[in-house]
Design a protein around this motif. Structure first.
Motif, mmCIF file in Angstrom:
data_model
loop_
_atom_site.group_PDB
_atom_site.id
_atom_site.type_symbol
_atom_site.label_atom_id
_atom_site.label_comp_id
_atom_site.label_asym_id
_atom_site.label_seq_id
_atom_site.Cartn_x
_atom_site.Cartn_y
_atom_site.Cartn_z
ATOM 1 N N MET A 184 0.831 -1.177 0.000
ATOM 2 C CA MET A 184 0.000 0.000 0.000
ATOM 3 C C MET A 184 0.877 1.243 0.000
ATOM 4 O O MET A 184 0.548 2.218 -0.646
ATOM 5 C CB MET A 184 -0.936 -0.033 1.196
ATOM 6 C CG MET A 184 -1.876 1.118 1.220
ATOM 7 S SD MET A 184 -3.620 0.794 1.320
ATOM 8 C CE MET A 184 -3.903 0.303 2.939
ATOM 9 N N VAL A 185 1.975 1.203 0.745
ATOM 10 C CA VAL A 185 2.886 2.338 0.785
ATOM 11 C C VAL A 185 3.493 2.544 -0.594
ATOM 12 O O VAL A 185 3.595 3.675 -1.081
ATOM 13 C CB VAL A 185 3.985 2.103 1.849
ATOM 14 C CG1 VAL A 185 5.022 3.188 1.818
ATOM 15 C CG2 VAL A 185 3.368 2.023 3.231
ATOM 16 N N PHE A 186 3.874 1.433 -1.237
ATOM 17 C CA PHE A 186 4.465 1.544 -2.572
ATOM 18 C C PHE A 186 3.482 2.161 -3.563
ATOM 19 O O PHE A 186 3.857 3.024 -4.364
ATOM 20 C CB PHE A 186 4.913 0.162 -3.059
ATOM 21 C CG PHE A 186 5.469 0.181 -4.450
ATOM 22 C CD1 PHE A 186 6.718 0.719 -4.703
ATOM 23 C CD2 PHE A 186 4.738 -0.328 -5.505
ATOM 24 C CE1 PHE A 186 7.225 0.747 -5.985
ATOM 25 C CE2 PHE A 186 5.238 -0.303 -6.787
ATOM 26 C CZ PHE A 186 6.495 0.234 -7.031
ATOM 27 N N LEU A 204 1.687 6.752 -6.887
ATOM 28 C CA LEU A 204 0.724 7.784 -7.282
ATOM 29 C C LEU A 204 1.277 9.188 -7.051
ATOM 30 O O LEU A 204 1.059 10.097 -7.864
ATOM 31 C CB LEU A 204 -0.591 7.602 -6.524
ATOM 32 C CG LEU A 204 -1.447 6.414 -6.942
ATOM 33 C CD1 LEU A 204 -2.651 6.275 -6.026
ATOM 34 C CD2 LEU A 204 -1.904 6.574 -8.370
ATOM 35 N N VAL A 205 1.996 9.382 -5.969
ATOM 36 C CA VAL A 205 2.602 10.683 -5.692
ATOM 37 C C VAL A 205 3.614 11.027 -6.782
ATOM 38 O O VAL A 205 3.639 12.148 -7.303
ATOM 39 C CB VAL A 205 3.259 10.696 -4.287
ATOM 40 C CG1 VAL A 205 4.133 11.913 -4.103
ATOM 41 C CG2 VAL A 205 2.192 10.650 -3.219
ATOM 42 N N ALA A 209 0.101 6.371 1.235
ATOM 43 C CA ALA A 209 1.437 6.181 1.795
ATOM 44 C C ALA A 209 1.418 6.379 3.309
ATOM 45 O O ALA A 209 2.020 5.607 4.058
ATOM 46 C CB ALA A 209 2.421 7.155 1.142
ATOM 47 N N TYR A 210 0.714 7.399 3.778
ATOM 48 C CA TYR A 210 0.666 7.676 5.211
ATOM 49 C C TYR A 210 -0.043 6.556 5.971
ATOM 50 O O TYR A 210 0.450 6.079 6.991
ATOM 51 C CB TYR A 210 -0.044 9.006 5.468
ATOM 52 C CG TYR A 210 -0.236 9.306 6.927
ATOM 53 C CD1 TYR A 210 0.824 9.723 7.712
ATOM 54 C CD2 TYR A 210 -1.476 9.132 7.528
ATOM 55 C CE1 TYR A 210 0.662 9.969 9.055
ATOM 56 C CE2 TYR A 210 -1.654 9.373 8.876
ATOM 57 C CZ TYR A 210 -0.588 9.802 9.632
ATOM 58 O OH TYR A 210 -0.758 10.036 10.960
ATOM 59 N N THR A 211 -1.206 6.127 5.478
ATOM 60 C CA THR A 211 -1.943 5.077 6.193
ATOM 61 C C THR A 211 -1.195 3.747 6.156
ATOM 62 O O THR A 211 -1.214 2.996 7.131
ATOM 63 C CB THR A 211 -3.362 4.895 5.623
ATOM 64 O OG1 THR A 211 -3.288 4.608 4.224
ATOM 65 C CG2 THR A 211 -4.207 6.127 5.854
ATOM 66 N N GLY A 212 -0.544 3.445 5.040
ATOM 67 C CA GLY A 212 0.238 2.217 4.968
ATOM 68 C C GLY A 212 1.402 2.231 5.942
ATOM 69 O O GLY A 212 1.669 1.241 6.620
#
Length: 148
Positions: free
Chosen positions: A1-3, A8-9, A63-66
């Motif tokens: 999920m972070v990846f 996307l960023v 990214a933050y939630t992951g």
């Protein structure tokens, strides 16, 4: 999920940088050297910028939630390991205490002073004792009465 969030960023930053660097006219949208068809007025360019910023925000949120979930899971696992180690230590201490208590009880009671134990159930046969004849248990229930 972070990846996925970082992907996307990065895509939003690349598209935004491409739009800013390639557009020279006020209403002409060019991304990476290619003109985007259908975007000819300023409000359309503005809305496409808003869409790019929305993709950027979604990516940052992912990214933050992951990362937060990963940190929370690692903290929970560390706490569980510590709790497990504490419970093992407590159990080992209890085991040592019980072993000492058992050794003390065994030391205080000598085999000379101990009388032979009687069977727990009256009339039950104990191996190696008696004449070998089986005695009848006392009838305490009509279901087990063998006098008939």
């Amino acid at each position: 999920m972070v990846f996925l969030g970082f992907l996307l960023v990065a895509a939003a930053i690349a598209v935004g940088a491409g739009v800013v660097m390639d557009n020279t006219g006020p209403a002409d949208l060019v991304v990476f050297g290619q003109a985007v068809p259908g975007l000819e007025s300023e409000w359309q360019v503005f809305l496409s910028g808003a869409a790019v910023s929305l993709v950027f925000l979604v990516g940052m949120t992912l990214a933050y939630t992951g990362a937060a979930r990963r940190i929370r899971n690692r903290r929970d696992l560390r706490d569980l390991r510590e709790e497990h180690e504490e419970s093992l230590t407590t159990l080992e201490m209890e085991k040592r205490r019980l072993e000492r208590e058992l050794a003390r009880v065994r030391q205080n009671s000598s085999p000379r002073n101990v009388a032979p134990r009687e069977p727990a159930v009256q009339g039950a046969r104990v191996a190696g004792r008696g004449s070998g004849a089986r005695s009848q248990p006392a009838a305490t229930s009509p279901f087990f009465d063998r006098t008939e």
